[in-house]
Write a protein that holds these residues in place. Structure first.
Motif, PDB file in Angstrom:
ATOM      1  N   ALA A 171      39.378 -75.890 -39.776  1.00  0.00           N
ATOM      2  CA  ALA A 171      40.144 -74.955 -38.952  1.00  0.00           C
ATOM      3  C   ALA A 171      41.451 -74.531 -39.618  1.00  0.00           C
ATOM      4  O   ALA A 171      41.929 -73.415 -39.385  1.00  0.00           O
ATOM      5  CB  ALA A 171      40.434 -75.582 -37.593  1.00  0.00           C
ATOM      6  N   ASP A 172      42.025 -75.412 -40.434  1.00  0.00           N
ATOM      7  CA  ASP A 172      43.301 -75.064 -41.054  1.00  0.00           C
ATOM      8  C   ASP A 172      43.077 -74.004 -42.125  1.00  0.00           C
ATOM      9  O   ASP A 172      42.013 -73.935 -42.757  1.00  0.00           O
ATOM     10  CB  ASP A 172      43.950 -76.299 -41.673  1.00  0.00           C
ATOM     11  N   ARG A 173      44.075 -73.171 -42.323  1.00  0.00           N
ATOM     12  CA  ARG A 173      43.939 -72.029 -43.217  1.00  0.00           C
ATOM     13  C   ARG A 173      43.564 -72.447 -44.634  1.00  0.00           C
ATOM     14  O   ARG A 173      42.655 -71.865 -45.250  1.00  0.00           O
ATOM     15  CB  ARG A 173      45.236 -71.212 -43.230  1.00  0.00           C
ATOM     16  N   GLU A 174      44.241 -73.441 -45.160  1.00  0.00           N
ATOM     17  CA  GLU A 174      43.996 -73.859 -46.540  1.00  0.00           C
ATOM     18  C   GLU A 174      42.556 -74.339 -46.709  1.00  0.00           C
ATOM     19  O   GLU A 174      41.854 -73.960 -47.660  1.00  0.00           O
ATOM     20  CB  GLU A 174      44.972 -74.959 -46.943  1.00  0.00           C
ATOM     21  N   GLY A 175      42.097 -75.170 -45.770  1.00  0.00           N
ATOM     22  CA  GLY A 175      40.734 -75.690 -45.855  1.00  0.00           C
ATOM     23  C   GLY A 175      39.706 -74.601 -45.655  1.00  0.00           C
ATOM     24  O   GLY A 175      38.655 -74.579 -46.317  1.00  0.00           O
ATOM     25  N   TYR A 176      39.983 -73.667 -44.739  1.00  0.00           N
ATOM     26  CA  TYR A 176      39.065 -72.563 -44.455  1.00  0.00           C
ATOM     27  C   TYR A 176      38.894 -71.687 -45.694  1.00  0.00           C
ATOM     28  O   TYR A 176      37.776 -71.302 -46.049  1.00  0.00           O
ATOM     29  CB  TYR A 176      39.618 -71.742 -43.292  1.00  0.00           C
ATOM     30  N   VAL A 177      39.983 -71.391 -46.340  1.00  0.00           N
ATOM     31  CA  VAL A 177      39.940 -70.537 -47.533  1.00  0.00           C
ATOM     32  C   VAL A 177      39.189 -71.240 -48.660  1.00  0.00           C
ATOM     33  O   VAL A 177      38.345 -70.638 -49.344  1.00  0.00           O
ATOM     34  CB  VAL A 177      41.368 -70.152 -47.971  1.00  0.00           C
ATOM     35  N   ALA A 178      39.462 -72.529 -48.850  1.00  0.00           N
ATOM     36  CA  ALA A 178      38.789 -73.269 -49.918  1.00  0.00           C
ATOM     37  C   ALA A 178      37.282 -73.351 -49.671  1.00  0.00           C
ATOM     38  O   ALA A 178      36.473 -73.264 -50.604  1.00  0.00           O
ATOM     39  CB  ALA A 178      39.379 -74.670 -50.038  1.00  0.00           C
ATOM     40  N   ALA A 202      40.928 -65.673 -46.435  1.00  0.00           N
ATOM     41  CA  ALA A 202      42.336 -65.726 -46.030  1.00  0.00           C
ATOM     42  C   ALA A 202      42.669 -64.568 -45.097  1.00  0.00           C
ATOM     43  O   ALA A 202      43.320 -64.758 -44.055  1.00  0.00           O
ATOM     44  CB  ALA A 202      43.230 -65.690 -47.268  1.00  0.00           C
ATOM     45  N   ALA A 203      42.225 -63.371 -45.450  1.00  0.00           N
ATOM     46  CA  ALA A 203      42.496 -62.199 -44.609  1.00  0.00           C
ATOM     47  C   ALA A 203      41.814 -62.343 -43.251  1.00  0.00           C
ATOM     48  O   ALA A 203      42.391 -61.984 -42.206  1.00  0.00           O
ATOM     49  CB  ALA A 203      42.024 -60.933 -45.310  1.00  0.00           C
ATOM     50  N   SER A 204      40.606 -62.884 -43.234  1.00  0.00           N
ATOM     51  CA  SER A 204      39.873 -63.055 -41.981  1.00  0.00           C
ATOM     52  C   SER A 204      40.532 -64.105 -41.104  1.00  0.00           C
ATOM     53  O   SER A 204      40.659 -63.922 -39.880  1.00  0.00           O
ATOM     54  CB  SER A 204      38.421 -63.460 -42.280  1.00  0.00           C
ATOM     55  N   HIS A 205      40.976 -65.203 -41.698  1.00  0.00           N
ATOM     56  CA  HIS A 205      41.648 -66.263 -40.931  1.00  0.00           C
ATOM     57  C   HIS A 205      42.941 -65.744 -40.331  1.00  0.00           C
ATOM     58  O   HIS A 205      43.243 -65.995 -39.155  1.00  0.00           O
ATOM     59  CB  HIS A 205      41.915 -67.465 -41.830  1.00  0.00           C
ATOM     60  N   ASP A 206      43.684 -64.982 -41.105  1.00  0.00           N
ATOM     61  CA  ASP A 206      44.962 -64.458 -40.624  1.00  0.00           C
ATOM     62  C   ASP A 206      44.764 -63.431 -39.513  1.00  0.00           C
ATOM     63  O   ASP A 206      45.562 -63.344 -38.576  1.00  0.00           O
ATOM     64  CB  ASP A 206      45.731 -63.812 -41.773  1.00  0.00           C
ATOM     65  N   ARG A 207      43.713 -62.654 -39.621  1.00  0.00           N
ATOM     66  CA  ARG A 207      43.492 -61.576 -38.653  1.00  0.00           C
ATOM     67  C   ARG A 207      42.939 -62.104 -37.338  1.00  0.00           C
ATOM     68  O   ARG A 207      43.400 -61.732 -36.253  1.00  0.00           O
ATOM     69  CB  ARG A 207      42.528 -60.545 -39.254  1.00  0.00           C
ATOM     70  N   SER A 208      41.928 -62.988 -37.408  1.00  0.00           N
ATOM     71  CA  SER A 208      41.334 -63.504 -36.177  1.00  0.00           C
ATOM     72  C   SER A 208      40.403 -64.660 -36.499  1.00  0.00           C
ATOM     73  O   SER A 208      39.209 -64.455 -36.751  1.00  0.00           O
ATOM     74  CB  SER A 208      40.557 -62.405 -35.440  1.00  0.00           C
ATOM     75  N   TYR A 209      40.939 -65.864 -36.456  1.00  0.00           N
ATOM     76  CA  TYR A 209      40.108 -67.052 -36.646  1.00  0.00           C
ATOM     77  C   TYR A 209      39.435 -67.362 -35.313  1.00  0.00           C
ATOM     78  O   TYR A 209      40.099 -67.674 -34.328  1.00  0.00           O
ATOM     79  CB  TYR A 209      40.973 -68.237 -37.107  1.00  0.00           C
ATOM     80  N   TYR A 210      38.098 -67.254 -35.273  1.00  0.00           N
ATOM     81  CA  TYR A 210      37.406 -67.416 -33.990  1.00  0.00           C
ATOM     82  C   TYR A 210      35.989 -67.959 -34.203  1.00  0.00           C
ATOM     83  O   TYR A 210      35.004 -67.230 -34.110  1.00  0.00           O
ATOM     84  CB  TYR A 210      37.359 -66.080 -33.238  1.00  0.00           C
TER      85      TYR A 210
END
Length: 293
Positions: A171-178, A202-210
């Motif tokens: 769920a965290d941004r860093e882990g999601y991107v990796a 990264a762009a998807s997580h920032d815009r709407s993580y769902y």
């Protein structure tokens, strides 16, 4: 970014490129992916070829309506489907691909567009097929890309691709991107780009993580069943595009789609996986422009 009401239950976020006076091309995105999956530069390049390009978020994704009141436990859903308990599975999922197709058609209506060329990728190809089947008078042409027919024996994922698809991301941004790098398993072997996958994540997580919407979209795909019989009767001009490197939806899915639709053109692209690497954009755009011309 504009957001329009397309039905009493649903509003859809979208973005457009080009001149509204040009032939409209509706881009339909796939499973769990936001409109960002249609790269902005790809959309602009298509618009530069004389098309009015519209990309949008499916329901339960991005900035479109979320169905939070219908939580789906993925484990319970898969167990119900696997055991043949379809009544339980059907009760879990609040919509089908036909509803998602209605969202796309409703977006066209809201934009004052009577008929459009419809291009769908992966699950978006299934939605685009459903649009053409339900409302052939509104679909000028159909382009089904890296998709299939809903028949379980065609377009199967490799075990490695299936594992990557269904492994929950952090769920965290860093882990999601990796974790996005795992998608290389179904990308083009020649052009697969880990940095591009991380950038999109990264762009998807920032815009709407769902992540909650994924279960409902998966259920809509599984429970909508086969379109084979209906595709045999489809009379919309159809182009089927599939990458020969695709391991998420095997090329047999595209071949079967083209086999069923009368008069369909099949374009099999070497060095393309379940992705659209920039190196292949000229070929893809040429094919779409030619088909929608």
């Amino acid at each position: 970014m504009p957001n329009v009401v397309v039905s009493p239950e649903v509003s859809i976020a979208y973005e457009s490129f080009g001149d509204p006076g040009d032939p409209p091309v509706l881009l339909v995105m796939g499973f769990g992916a936001q409109l960002l999956g249609w790269h902005e530069d790809f959309c602009r390049a298509l618009a530069d070829r004389g098309r009015y390009v519209i990309r949008y978020d499916n329901r339960d994704c991005g900035l479109s309506t979320k169905f939070d009141e219908h939580p789906v436990d993925m484990g319970e859903f898969i167990a119900a489907v696997g055991s043949g308990d379809l009544p339980t599975a059907l009760a879990m999922v609040p919509y089908r691909l036909s509803d998602m197709a209605d969202d796309g058609l409703g977006l066209l209506t809201a934009l004052g567009i009577e008929r459009a060329h419809v291009v769908g990728a992966s699950m978006g190809g299934m939605i685009a097929q459903t649009m053409a089947l339900s409302s052939p008078d509104r679909v000028l042409t159909l382009t089904s890309m890296m998709s299939s027919t809903g028949e379980s024996e065609y377009g199967r994922s490799s075990p490695e691709a299936q594992a990557a698809l269904f492994t929950p991301k952090p769920a965290d941004r860093e882990g999601y991107v990796a974790a996005a790098e795992k998608e290389l398993v179904w990308a083009s072997k020649r052009y697969g780009d880990a940095a591009a996958l991380r950038e999109l994540a990264a762009a998807s997580h920032d815009r709407s993580y769902y992540p909650a919407g994924i279960g409902r979209q998966l259920g809509a795909m599984i429970l909508s069943g086969s379109r084979a019989d209906a595709l045999r009767e489809l009379r919309v001009p159809t182009l089927v595009i599939h990458g020969l490197d695709d391991t998420l939806i095997d090329p047999s899915g595209g071949k079967r789609t083209a086999e069923l639709v009368p008069g369909a053109e099949l374009l099999l692209i070497p060095d393309m996986g379940h992705d659209r690497p920039p190196e292949l954009w000229p070929d893809l755009i040429d094919a779409v422009v030619s088909h929608t011309g």
